[in-house]
Motif scaffolding. Structure first.
Motif, PDB file in Angstrom:
ATOM      1  N   ALA A 156      -0.819  -4.847  11.024  1.00 49.07           N
ATOM      2  CA  ALA A 156      -1.093  -5.292   9.657  1.00 49.07           C
ATOM      3  C   ALA A 156      -0.853  -4.171   8.648  1.00 49.07           C
ATOM      4  CB  ALA A 156      -2.528  -5.803   9.556  1.00 49.07           C
ATOM      5  N   GLU A 157      -1.244  -2.964   8.982  1.00 49.41           N
ATOM      6  CA  GLU A 157      -1.060  -1.843   8.059  1.00 49.41           C
ATOM      7  C   GLU A 157       0.423  -1.537   7.857  1.00 49.41           C
ATOM      8  OE1 GLU A 157      -3.467   1.455   9.307  1.00 49.41           O
ATOM      9  OE2 GLU A 157      -5.293   0.251   9.280  1.00 49.41           O
ATOM     10  N   TYR A 158       1.197  -1.603   8.924  1.00 46.82           N
ATOM     11  CA  TYR A 158       2.634  -1.368   8.777  1.00 46.82           C
ATOM     12  C   TYR A 158       3.273  -2.430   7.875  1.00 46.82           C
ATOM     13  CZ  TYR A 158       2.637   2.133  12.555  1.00 46.82           C
ATOM     14  OH  TYR A 158       2.421   3.248  13.321  1.00 46.82           O
ATOM     15  N   GLN A 159       2.833  -3.664   8.013  1.00 47.52           N
ATOM     16  CA  GLN A 159       3.437  -4.736   7.219  1.00 47.52           C
ATOM     17  C   GLN A 159       3.119  -4.622   5.732  1.00 47.52           C
ATOM     18  OE1 GLN A 159       3.070  -8.738   8.652  1.00 47.52           O
ATOM     19  NE2 GLN A 159       3.757  -8.220  10.716  1.00 47.52           N
ATOM     20  N   LEU A 160       2.075  -3.867   5.387  1.00 53.12           N
ATOM     21  CA  LEU A 160       1.714  -3.707   3.987  1.00 53.12           C
ATOM     22  C   LEU A 160       2.448  -2.555   3.305  1.00 53.12           C
ATOM     23  CD1 LEU A 160      -2.156  -4.312   4.115  1.00 53.12           C
ATOM     24  CD2 LEU A 160      -0.385  -5.888   3.329  1.00 53.12           C
ATOM     25  N   LEU A 161       3.294  -1.835   4.049  1.00 53.19           N
ATOM     26  CA  LEU A 161       4.068  -0.757   3.440  1.00 53.19           C
ATOM     27  C   LEU A 161       5.072  -1.338   2.444  1.00 53.19           C
ATOM     28  CD1 LEU A 161       4.646   1.586   6.502  1.00 53.19           C
ATOM     29  CD2 LEU A 161       3.251   2.051   4.485  1.00 53.19           C
ATOM     30  N   PRO A 162       5.481  -0.557   1.449  1.00 54.80           N
ATOM     31  CA  PRO A 162       6.356  -1.079   0.389  1.00 54.80           C
ATOM     32  C   PRO A 162       7.614  -1.766   0.913  1.00 54.80           C
ATOM     33  CG  PRO A 162       5.530   1.074  -0.226  1.00 54.80           C
ATOM     34  CD  PRO A 162       5.084   0.842   1.189  1.00 54.80           C
ATOM     35  N   GLY A 163       7.782  -3.032   0.526  1.00 56.53           N
ATOM     36  CA  GLY A 163       8.978  -3.791   0.863  1.00 56.53           C
ATOM     37  C   GLY A 163       8.997  -4.423   2.236  1.00 56.53           C
ATOM     38  N   VAL A 206       0.846  -1.193   0.000  1.00 54.26           N
ATOM     39  CA  VAL A 206       0.000   0.000   0.000  1.00 54.26           C
ATOM     40  C   VAL A 206       0.884   1.246   0.000  1.00 54.26           C
ATOM     41  CG1 VAL A 206      -1.842  -1.213   1.225  1.00 54.26           C
ATOM     42  CG2 VAL A 206      -0.138   0.088   2.528  1.00 54.26           C
ATOM     43  N   PRO A 207       0.391   2.373  -0.476  1.00 53.87           N
ATOM     44  CA  PRO A 207       1.183   3.608  -0.466  1.00 53.87           C
ATOM     45  C   PRO A 207       1.547   4.036   0.953  1.00 53.87           C
ATOM     46  CG  PRO A 207      -0.736   3.818  -1.892  1.00 53.87           C
ATOM     47  CD  PRO A 207      -0.916   2.553  -1.113  1.00 53.87           C
TER      48      PRO A 207
END
Length: 320
Positions: A226-233, A31-32
């Protein structure tokens, strides 16, 4: 026999189709960064650019000229795990809650390898960049494994070491069964899957299994992870973790640590047994050990007031 073979083949096909459908359902892209930064960062949040295209996020609380305390989270966690400690310690200390690469709001190339020694180098570089002549360092789980490496490498500058359910020791004897996420993480194929899906269900199961009181792991806590883990890379970096690098402690190596050391552990920790902290205590001469009853793997989250109070008392007794 032929009929049994057909039935068996059909069952395998159903299982494979089910697994594929589940994978497709859970699969999500990165996610962006901007919406997540806007949601979770504030006036106390800062970023530090280091060589290798690494941009470390940290939360800086307390007085800038107060004694510094660097806090290092565990695997998959973030600076947010220390919010209870920061609230109670910032009145006396400069509390620096750091996100390691692949975690929280930090940014790093997707090919960064999550290795304890490399992370310790980054923490030392962070302290150098902030011109911290002296600092205490604390870590939970993986962060504890990084913290004691920092204490070994920078003994002239580390004023105190605090280990909260710290990683470090090779497994000894029979251990509790790890969470499903950690079992999947041990297999290359499992890592390939985990770096492509929304790991929210595994995060929920894993976190709630690690604490004594599962109600402390709210939906908001899980959503943040969960949101942190979806950050790029981030998921790719998390799946690069060199787990053996977290099991390289030895009595001979730790005996070189001469700084005041406080060791905290929950008696009900299912991930790292309290006996590991007893081994740290035996190996580090200038150490104190506190085992908390009815506490699991995250004392900073489970009993923030009591554990932060023990830290404050320890640092004050050592004039830090």
């Amino acid at each position: 026999m032929l009929k049994i073979a057909y039935v068996f083949a059909a069952l395998i096909a159903v299982l494979l189709i089910g697994a594929a459908a589940t994978f497709l359902w859970l699969r999500v892209p990165d996610v962006p960064r901007e919406p997540i930064l806007a949601k979770y960062s504030g006036a106390d949040d800062h970023f530090l650019d280091l060589p290798g295209e690494i941009r470390l996020h940290y939360r800086d609380q307390g007085k800038p000229d107060a004694p510094a305390l660097i806090l290092l989270h565990g695997y998959g966690d973030s600076y947010a795990t220390w919010e209870g400690w920061a609230e109670r310690l910032a009145g006396r200390y400069r509390v620096l809650s750091l996100d390691l690469p692949g975690h929280g709001l930090s940014d790093a190339p997707a090919d960064f390898t999550l290795d304890a020694a490399r992370c310790a180098e980054l923490v030392a570089a962070f302290a150098d960049a902030l011109h911290l002549e002296r600092f205490a360092v604390a870590g939970n789980s993986m962060g504890g494994g990084v913290a004691w490496r920092v204490a070994l490498a920078r003994q002239q500058r580390v004023s105190a070491l605090i280990l909260a359910a710290a990683a470090g020791w090779p497994p000894q004897g029979e251990r509790a069964k790890p969470s499903l996420a950690f079992r999947i993480l041990q297999h290359p194929f499992g890592r390939e899957v985990l770096m492509r899906i929304d790991n929210r269900p595994l995060i929920a199961q894993g976190l709630r299994s690690q604490v004594h009181d599962a109600s402390l792991i709210t939906d908001a806590v899980i959503d943040r992870w969960a949101e942190y883990q979806l950050l790029p890379g981030h998921r790719r970096i998390l799946m690069s973790a060199v787990l053996p690098s977290l099991q390289q402690a030895s009595a001979e190596r730790l005996a070189a640590i001469r700084v005041p050391t406080l060791i905290l552990h929950g008696a009900d920790d299912p991930l790292i047994p309290a006996s590991d902290s007893q081994r740290f205590h035996a190996a580090i001469a200038a150490s104190e050990l506190i085992i908390y009853p009815d506490v699991g793997h995250l004392p900073q989250r489970e009993i923030p007031e009591r554990s932060a109070g023990d830290v404050a008392d320890f640092l004050a007794r050592h004039a830090i």
